[in-house]
Scaffold this motif. Structure first.
Motif, short mmCIF file in Angstrom:
data_model
loop_
_atom_site.label_atom_id
_atom_site.label_comp_id
_atom_site.label_asym_id
_atom_site.label_seq_id
_atom_site.Cartn_x
_atom_site.Cartn_y
_atom_site.Cartn_z
N GLU B 197 18.64 56.44 81.07
CA GLU B 197 19.89 56.41 81.83
C GLU B 197 21.11 56.77 80.98
O GLU B 197 22.16 57.12 81.52
CB GLU B 197 20.08 55.02 82.45
CG GLU B 197 20.22 53.91 81.41
CD GLU B 197 20.14 52.52 82.02
OE1 GLU B 197 19.43 52.36 83.03
OE2 GLU B 197 20.75 51.60 81.46
N ASP B 198 20.95 56.71 79.64
CA ASP B 198 22.07 57.06 78.75
C ASP B 198 22.10 58.56 78.43
O ASP B 198 23.01 59.04 77.75
CB ASP B 198 21.98 56.29 77.42
CG ASP B 198 22.20 54.80 77.63
OD1 ASP B 198 22.88 54.46 78.62
OD2 ASP B 198 21.68 54.00 76.83
N ILE B 199 21.07 59.28 78.88
CA ILE B 199 20.97 60.71 78.54
C ILE B 199 21.69 61.54 79.60
O ILE B 199 21.48 61.37 80.80
CB ILE B 199 19.49 61.14 78.45
CG1 ILE B 199 18.77 60.36 77.35
CG2 ILE B 199 19.39 62.65 78.19
CD1 ILE B 199 17.27 60.58 77.32
N LYS B 200 22.53 62.45 79.10
CA LYS B 200 23.21 63.38 80.01
C LYS B 200 22.38 64.65 80.17
O LYS B 200 22.20 65.17 81.26
CB LYS B 200 24.59 63.70 79.45
CG LYS B 200 25.47 64.51 80.37
CD LYS B 200 26.84 64.71 79.68
CE LYS B 200 27.74 65.57 80.54
NZ LYS B 200 28.97 65.90 79.82
N ARG B 201 21.89 65.16 79.03
CA ARG B 201 21.07 66.38 79.06
C ARG B 201 20.08 66.34 77.91
O ARG B 201 20.42 65.87 76.81
CB ARG B 201 21.96 67.63 78.95
CG ARG B 201 21.19 68.92 79.12
CD ARG B 201 22.05 70.16 78.89
NE ARG B 201 21.19 71.34 78.94
CZ ARG B 201 21.36 72.44 78.23
NH1 ARG B 201 22.39 72.54 77.41
NH2 ARG B 201 20.53 73.46 78.32
N LEU B 202 18.89 66.82 78.17
CA LEU B 202 17.87 66.92 77.12
C LEU B 202 17.23 68.30 77.26
O LEU B 202 16.81 68.68 78.35
CB LEU B 202 16.81 65.83 77.28
CG LEU B 202 15.62 65.90 76.31
CD1 LEU B 202 16.04 65.50 74.90
CD2 LEU B 202 14.48 64.98 76.79
N SER B 203 17.18 69.05 76.17
CA SER B 203 16.58 70.38 76.25
C SER B 203 15.88 70.72 74.94
O SER B 203 16.41 70.48 73.86
CB SER B 203 17.65 71.43 76.54
OG SER B 203 17.08 72.73 76.50
#
Lengths: 68, 280
Positions: B197-203
């Motif tokens: 829930e703390d992640i905005k974007r992961l790539s």
């Protein structure tokens, strides 16, 4: 243009690129330091010089083949 | 009926047909790669920020691959010269080395790609971002995870191991006593648990990650396809060399010259790609 002529052009471009890469790595060494930068730079310059001698060898070896 | 001008030059061009054909094809290839090089330059000069490639790409591996392709250019010419001197066994040796070099290049490139596909950048809701590797539900360094994929799989948290130097940042400047470099090493491979829930974007470092990786994978991927195509043609010529050379030596020698011209073009493209993508 035959393969011989293209190969000579390829060697000339590779020699020039080797010297450019050598210069870039010297620049990186002066900016960041690092043993690999200076080693890479020397290797690039050595490759360039080596390819000049190789180019002369190819010209001699393939002298009977047309440039066309 | 024999196809004309497979060995003798045409009166109007002065060249046999296959050579005219390959140069026309290479002219179209110059336009294709020229468009991509132009795109790269325009994207780069128009970007507010461009990552330092030396902090992302593996330069020793790239240098090794460059050397492999240069060696293959030498052997492809030696193979052709061997046929000109009627030495079929030497041709087979040099052509075999050329094909081996192509396989090594593609193998090394696939290792490089694999490393990128399990290397991540993460942006958090608090505005911070890091690059590194992830562990998801016990899976170490998985491929192609995104924030959406974490949510769809019901993953509540991941373990993130930070890189010593964040993606794209220049390597530390040379400092007296190497203080900065030592400080970076001290933070190397620092792990932290991050809630989904703390992640905005992961790539992962895939084309969708950024403009840099989009153009990197497009150019190197297209080049790798050319290497594979060239290797397949040279392999076919290699395995059919015996019967073909004995029955129609001049035609076969011309085919080798044409494949060699294509191979030199492919190598030349890499000679430009390597410094542009890896060093500058």
């Amino acid at each position: 243009m035959s393969l011989k002529a293209f190969h000579i052009a390829f060697v000339i471009i590779t020699v020039l690129t080797s010297f450019v890469i050598g210069g870039l790595l010297i620049h990186a060494f002066l900016k960041e330091g690092g043993l690999w930068n200076i080693v890479g730079s020397l290797a690039a310059f050595a490759s360039g010089v080596g390819l000049i001698y190789y180019g002369k060898y190819v010209l001699k070896k393939l002298r009977h083949i047309s440039y066309l | 009926m024999d196809i004309p001008y497979t060995t003798t030059p045409r009166e109007d061009t002065g060249l046999y047909n296959a050579k005219v054909g390959i140069w026309l094809f290479l002219a179209s290839e110059v336009m294709l790669f020229g468009a991509l090089f132009s795109s790269y330059i325009l994207l780069r000069v128009g970007a507010d920020w461009w990552p330092a490639p030396r902090s992302i790409l593996n330069i020793p591996i790239g240098t090794f691959n460059t050397a492999v392709l240069i060696i293959s250019s030498v052997t492809v010419v030696l193979a052709w010269a061997s046929l000109k001197m009627n030495q079929l066994s030497k041709f087979k040796l040099y052509q075999g080395i050329t094909i081996l070099c192509a396989l090594i290049f593609v193998g090394v490139k696939s290792v490089e790609y694999t490393e990128k596909w399990k290397h991540y950048e993460i942006w958090l809701n608090d505005g911070s971002n890091y690059s590194g590797h992830i562990d998801v539900n016990g899976k170490h360094n998985p491929f192609f995870y995104t924030h959406n994929k974490l949510v769809s799989e019901g993953v509540t948290e991941i373990t993130f191991t930070k890189d010593p130097h964040k993606y794209g940042d220049p390597l530390p400047e040379k400092a007296a006593g190497g203080g900065e470099a030592h400080a970076a090493e001290a933070h190397a491979h620092e792990s932290m648990v991050i809630k989904t829930e703390d992640i905005k974007r992961l790539s992962a470092f895939v084309p969708a990650h950024s403009t840099y990786f989009a153009i990197y994978f497009t150019m190197t991927g297209l080049h790798a396809l050319h290497v594979i195509g060239g290797a397949l043609v040279m392999f076919y010529l290699w395995i059919t060399a015996g019967s073909w050379f004995r029955s129609r030596p001049e035609q076969f020698t011309n085919r080798i010259e044409v494949s060699g011209l294509f191979w030199h073009f492919v190598d030349l493209v890499w000679i430009f790609l390597f410094p542009i993508l890896y060093l500058m």
